[in-house]
Every structure is written in C-alpha cells, then in structure tokens.
Design an enzyme around this catalytic site. Structure first.
Site, PDB file in Angstrom:
ATOM      1  N   ARG A  24      36.496 -42.395   8.572  1.00  0.00           N
ATOM      2  CA  ARG A  24      36.943 -41.057   8.134  1.00  0.00           C
ATOM      3  C   ARG A  24      38.126 -41.156   7.174  1.00  0.00           C
ATOM      4  NH1 ARG A  24      38.353 -38.025  13.172  1.00  0.00           N
ATOM      5  NH2 ARG A  24      38.877 -40.138  13.786  1.00  0.00           N
ATOM      6  N   ASN A  42      33.662 -37.126  12.874  1.00  0.00           N
ATOM      7  CA  ASN A  42      32.805 -37.917  13.754  1.00  0.00           C
ATOM      8  C   ASN A  42      31.826 -36.969  14.437  1.00  0.00           C
ATOM      9  OD1 ASN A  42      33.949 -40.426  13.276  1.00  0.00           O
ATOM     10  ND2 ASN A  42      35.360 -40.290  15.003  1.00  0.00           N
TER      11      ASN A  42
END
Length: 103
Positions: A24, A42
């Site tokens: 990320r 996620n």
C-alpha cells in the site's frame, strides 16, 4: 477507455503475497509520483485493491508497475476493470492519493 474529462479511472485488484510487504505504501508513493489520484486498501481475502484516476498514460504505467510492486511482494495477478467517474465519489476518494481502511 478515457473519461470525457481526459482521465482514465480503473479499479485494480492485486493478488499474491501483497499484504505485510509495504504494497500500500509503495502504491501511494508510485501514484503520487505519477500524478494519479485515488486510493489503495487491503482486502480481507489477502488481496490489495486500488482505484486509480488520472491521465491515461500515467494510469497505464501505474497498472503495469503493479506487476512489480515493492521488493518483498510476489504478485500473481493484476485485474484491471474500467470504472466510471461515479467511483470518485466513494468514501475515501478525494484529491490526491491515500490509503484507506481494509474492506
């Protein structure tokens, strides 16, 4: 497909070993460097999901880079789906690029 505003908007799902490896943060850095807006998060199933919005060439380059990911990632799949401008109204979507809560 480019949006009428000259932007391309896509939803990308990345599968493999992509959680717990900085994926990320890497995506946020890569998107910001390319001038692409949107978000990354996620998924509970172990995938990473992102929404990219920006100039078509920058979005295309970012989608291609998703196959590489950060150093410790192992990317098995990258699924790209064209999205509409309505996706930009989703929670967490605003100016710039950010990480949002897991779904």
């Amino acid at each position: 497909m480019a949006m009428p505003s000259g932007q391309r908007i896509v939803r990308v799902t990345i599968g493999g070993r992509v959680q717990g490896v900085g994926y990320r943060a890497w995506t946020e850095m890569e998107a910001s460097a390319r001038g692409v807006g949107g978000w990354v998060r996620n998924r509970l199933n172990g995938d990473v999901e992102a929404l990219f919005a920006g100039p078509p060439d920058a979005v295309e380059a970012l989608c291609a880079a998703c196959w590489r990911g950060p150093a410790h990632a192992r990317v098995d799949t990258v699924e790209i789906t064209e999205s509409s401008p309505a996706a930009l109204a989703e929670p967490g979507t605003g100016a710039g690029f950010r990480q949002i809560a897991t779904l």
